[in-house]
Design a protein around this motif. Sequence first.
Motif, PDB file in Angstrom:
ATOM      1  N   GLN A  44       8.998   8.969  10.021  1.00 56.97           N
ATOM      2  CA  GLN A  44       7.765   8.550   9.357  1.00 56.97           C
ATOM      3  C   GLN A  44       7.898   7.146   8.772  1.00 56.97           C
ATOM      4  O   GLN A  44       6.946   6.359   8.812  1.00 56.97           O
ATOM      5  CB  GLN A  44       7.398   9.570   8.283  1.00 56.97           C
ATOM      6  CG  GLN A  44       7.006  10.930   8.858  1.00 56.97           C
ATOM      7  CD  GLN A  44       6.965  12.032   7.824  1.00 56.97           C
ATOM      8  OE1 GLN A  44       7.510  11.894   6.721  1.00 56.97           O
ATOM      9  NE2 GLN A  44       6.316  13.134   8.161  1.00 56.97           N
ATOM     10  N   LEU A  45       9.075   6.840   8.244  1.00 57.98           N
ATOM     11  CA  LEU A  45       9.334   5.486   7.749  1.00 57.98           C
ATOM     12  C   LEU A  45       9.236   4.485   8.891  1.00 57.98           C
ATOM     13  O   LEU A  45       8.598   3.432   8.763  1.00 57.98           O
ATOM     14  CB  LEU A  45      10.720   5.435   7.098  1.00 57.98           C
ATOM     15  CG  LEU A  45      11.225   4.055   6.677  1.00 57.98           C
ATOM     16  CD1 LEU A  45      10.327   3.449   5.598  1.00 57.98           C
ATOM     17  CD2 LEU A  45      12.670   4.154   6.184  1.00 57.98           C
ATOM     18  N   ARG A  46       9.857   4.794  10.014  1.00 57.36           N
ATOM     19  CA  ARG A  46       9.764   3.920  11.199  1.00 57.36           C
ATOM     20  C   ARG A  46       8.320   3.698  11.602  1.00 57.36           C
ATOM     21  O   ARG A  46       7.880   2.557  11.796  1.00 57.36           O
ATOM     22  CB  ARG A  46      10.536   4.556  12.353  1.00 57.36           C
ATOM     23  CG  ARG A  46      10.414   3.825  13.696  1.00 57.36           C
ATOM     24  CD  ARG A  46      10.742   4.761  14.841  1.00 57.36           C
ATOM     25  NE  ARG A  46       9.825   5.902  14.878  1.00 57.36           N
ATOM     26  CZ  ARG A  46      10.117   7.076  15.441  1.00 57.36           C
ATOM     27  NH1 ARG A  46      11.285   7.276  16.008  1.00 57.36           N
ATOM     28  NH2 ARG A  46       9.211   8.043  15.439  1.00 57.36           N
ATOM     29  N   ASP A  47       7.547   4.779  11.704  1.00 51.89           N
ATOM     30  CA  ASP A  47       6.161   4.669  12.151  1.00 51.89           C
ATOM     31  C   ASP A  47       5.319   3.863  11.156  1.00 51.89           C
ATOM     32  O   ASP A  47       4.435   3.097  11.560  1.00 51.89           O
ATOM     33  CB  ASP A  47       5.565   6.059  12.340  1.00 51.89           C
ATOM     34  CG  ASP A  47       6.255   6.839  13.459  1.00 51.89           C
ATOM     35  OD1 ASP A  47       6.962   6.207  14.283  1.00 51.89           O
ATOM     36  OD2 ASP A  47       6.093   8.075  13.506  1.00 51.89           O
ATOM     37  N   LEU A 164       4.489  -3.550   1.473  1.00 54.39           N
ATOM     38  CA  LEU A 164       4.876  -2.180   1.145  1.00 54.39           C
ATOM     39  C   LEU A 164       6.208  -2.119   0.414  1.00 54.39           C
ATOM     40  O   LEU A 164       7.133  -2.866   0.736  1.00 54.39           O
ATOM     41  CB  LEU A 164       5.009  -1.341   2.415  1.00 54.39           C
ATOM     42  CG  LEU A 164       3.763  -1.083   3.266  1.00 54.39           C
ATOM     43  CD1 LEU A 164       4.148  -0.264   4.485  1.00 54.39           C
ATOM     44  CD2 LEU A 164       2.709  -0.363   2.454  1.00 54.39           C
ATOM     45  N   VAL A 165       6.300  -1.211  -0.529  1.00 58.24           N
ATOM     46  CA  VAL A 165       7.579  -0.804  -1.102  1.00 58.24           C
ATOM     47  C   VAL A 165       7.661   0.713  -0.950  1.00 58.24           C
ATOM     48  O   VAL A 165       6.777   1.440  -1.436  1.00 58.24           O
ATOM     49  CB  VAL A 165       7.710  -1.202  -2.585  1.00 58.24           C
ATOM     50  CG1 VAL A 165       8.981  -0.603  -3.183  1.00 58.24           C
ATOM     51  CG2 VAL A 165       7.730  -2.717  -2.731  1.00 58.24           C
ATOM     52  N   VAL A 166       8.696   1.172  -0.268  1.00 55.40           N
ATOM     53  CA  VAL A 166       8.906   2.601  -0.048  1.00 55.40           C
ATOM     54  C   VAL A 166      10.104   3.033  -0.885  1.00 55.40           C
ATOM     55  O   VAL A 166      11.152   2.372  -0.868  1.00 55.40           O
ATOM     56  CB  VAL A 166       9.149   2.917   1.440  1.00 55.40           C
ATOM     57  CG1 VAL A 166       9.310   4.420   1.655  1.00 55.40           C
ATOM     58  CG2 VAL A 166       8.007   2.369   2.299  1.00 55.40           C
ATOM     59  N   ALA A 194       1.480   8.611   3.908  1.00 58.16           N
ATOM     60  CA  ALA A 194       2.578   7.879   4.554  1.00 58.16           C
ATOM     61  C   ALA A 194       3.669   8.812   5.059  1.00 58.16           C
ATOM     62  O   ALA A 194       4.300   8.554   6.086  1.00 58.16           O
ATOM     63  CB  ALA A 194       3.166   6.860   3.589  1.00 58.16           C
ATOM     64  N   PHE A 195       3.903   9.911   4.334  1.00 57.49           N
ATOM     65  CA  PHE A 195       4.937  10.876   4.714  1.00 57.49           C
ATOM     66  C   PHE A 195       4.306  12.264   4.796  1.00 57.49           C
ATOM     67  O   PHE A 195       4.543  13.114   3.942  1.00 57.49           O
ATOM     68  CB  PHE A 195       6.100  10.834   3.717  1.00 57.49           C
ATOM     69  CG  PHE A 195       6.857   9.540   3.749  1.00 57.49           C
ATOM     70  CD1 PHE A 195       7.921   9.373   4.619  1.00 57.49           C
ATOM     71  CD2 PHE A 195       6.475   8.473   2.944  1.00 57.49           C
ATOM     72  CE1 PHE A 195       8.608   8.172   4.677  1.00 57.49           C
ATOM     73  CE2 PHE A 195       7.151   7.264   2.995  1.00 57.49           C
ATOM     74  CZ  PHE A 195       8.226   7.110   3.871  1.00 57.49           C
ATOM     75  N   ALA A 227       5.425   5.857  -0.460  1.00 57.41           N
ATOM     76  CA  ALA A 227       5.157   4.455  -0.121  1.00 57.41           C
ATOM     77  C   ALA A 227       4.071   3.907  -1.035  1.00 57.41           C
ATOM     78  O   ALA A 227       3.119   4.612  -1.384  1.00 57.41           O
ATOM     79  CB  ALA A 227       4.723   4.338   1.333  1.00 57.41           C
ATOM     80  N   PHE A 228       4.206   2.641  -1.388  1.00 56.29           N
ATOM     81  CA  PHE A 228       3.254   1.979  -2.271  1.00 56.29           C
ATOM     82  C   PHE A 228       2.782   0.674  -1.649  1.00 56.29           C
ATOM     83  O   PHE A 228       3.582  -0.080  -1.085  1.00 56.29           O
ATOM     84  CB  PHE A 228       3.891   1.698  -3.637  1.00 56.29           C
ATOM     85  CG  PHE A 228       4.260   2.945  -4.377  1.00 56.29           C
ATOM     86  CD1 PHE A 228       3.365   3.547  -5.240  1.00 56.29           C
ATOM     87  CD2 PHE A 228       5.498   3.540  -4.180  1.00 56.29           C
ATOM     88  CE1 PHE A 228       3.706   4.725  -5.900  1.00 56.29           C
ATOM     89  CE2 PHE A 228       5.838   4.708  -4.834  1.00 56.29           C
ATOM     90  CZ  PHE A 228       4.938   5.305  -5.698  1.00 56.29           C
ATOM     91  N   ARG A 229       1.484   0.440  -1.767  1.00 55.05           N
ATOM     92  CA  ARG A 229       0.893  -0.823  -1.335  1.00 55.05           C
ATOM     93  C   ARG A 229       0.816  -1.761  -2.531  1.00 55.05           C
ATOM     94  O   ARG A 229       0.291  -1.395  -3.594  1.00 55.05           O
ATOM     95  CB  ARG A 229      -0.499  -0.577  -0.773  1.00 55.05           C
ATOM     96  CG  ARG A 229      -1.254  -1.826  -0.369  1.00 55.05           C
ATOM     97  CD  ARG A 229      -0.765  -2.387   0.930  1.00 55.05           C
ATOM     98  NE  ARG A 229      -0.969  -1.456   2.041  1.00 55.05           N
ATOM     99  CZ  ARG A 229      -0.483  -1.637   3.256  1.00 55.05           C
ATOM    100  NH1 ARG A 229       0.274  -2.696   3.515  1.00 55.05           N
ATOM    101  NH2 ARG A 229      -0.702  -0.757   4.215  1.00 55.05           N
ATOM    102  N   LEU A 230       1.362  -2.949  -2.392  1.00 62.80           N
ATOM    103  CA  LEU A 230       1.265  -3.935  -3.452  1.00 62.80           C
ATOM    104  C   LEU A 230      -0.123  -4.557  -3.455  1.00 62.80           C
ATOM    105  O   LEU A 230      -0.794  -4.604  -2.413  1.00 62.80           O
ATOM    106  CB  LEU A 230       2.329  -5.023  -3.260  1.00 62.80           C
ATOM    107  CG  LEU A 230       3.703  -4.744  -3.875  1.00 62.80           C
ATOM    108  CD1 LEU A 230       4.316  -3.474  -3.305  1.00 62.80           C
ATOM    109  CD2 LEU A 230       4.641  -5.931  -3.661  1.00 62.80           C
TER     110      LEU A 230
END
Length: 250
Positions: A44-47, A164-166, A194-195, A227-230
């Motif tokens: 999921q991180l890759r995608d 993004l910051v995960v 995201a996950f 995951a967070f969107r800045l």
Amino acid sequence: MRTDERRARISEVRRRLAQEGPAWTRDREGDFETVTVPARQCDQLRDLLVREAAQTVVEVGLAYAGSALAIGEALVVVDAPCPRHLVIDPLQESVWSNVGWDLLCAAGLDSIASLLLTPSSLALPRLLTEGVVADAAFVDGSHRFHEVFVDLYFLRKIVRPGGLVVVDDYDAPSVRTAVHYYERNLGWTAIPDAFPGDAAAAAAAGPGAARASGTGPEDAPPERCRAFRLPDTLFEPPFEEFHAFWDSGG
């Protein structure tokens, strides 16, 4: 080597790591399974990074390289002209016997990855001074509140606006509380899908796991990765507008 060949090489290393484990682990029962991000979340991180078309990624923490291999795979799939994967782990040699870095090399990812063997509290300000701009970051280093807080402080200036910051181990109260400051005071927005499946798995753990994680007794624990969107603009809020960010049950 073509992109599909490079990806096949990475996928094979990832498959062996997931099925057989690393060639070496610390002398702690279940250490690999505990430390490494599960394969599903790594996919999921890759995608997520592929959808983001990430070209430069900063990663804090390497250990057994589960997440690092997924990040490297994403960079290969995006196929940008100059991909960069900046990995920070001061303990990779002394504690982890270079097992994670060896796996990245086996996957051919040392051509785009750099390993910084210094604490993130020193490495991140250096990257900032050097003018590094990242599309995303993955944070899985120290889980002490103050060190996570410092990592996020510098990453908000390194990761581009809107990037993004995960965060791994978001279910740990120390990690989650550090992140909450940035959500409540600096405009970071969680990406709920995201996950997928991670929140459901957390809910299935039940109230007992919630108590162990430091959340309220009637709540299930948060998911492991988030995951967070800045925000689209880097800003500094007035100090008078401070919002408390700690959990009452933590």
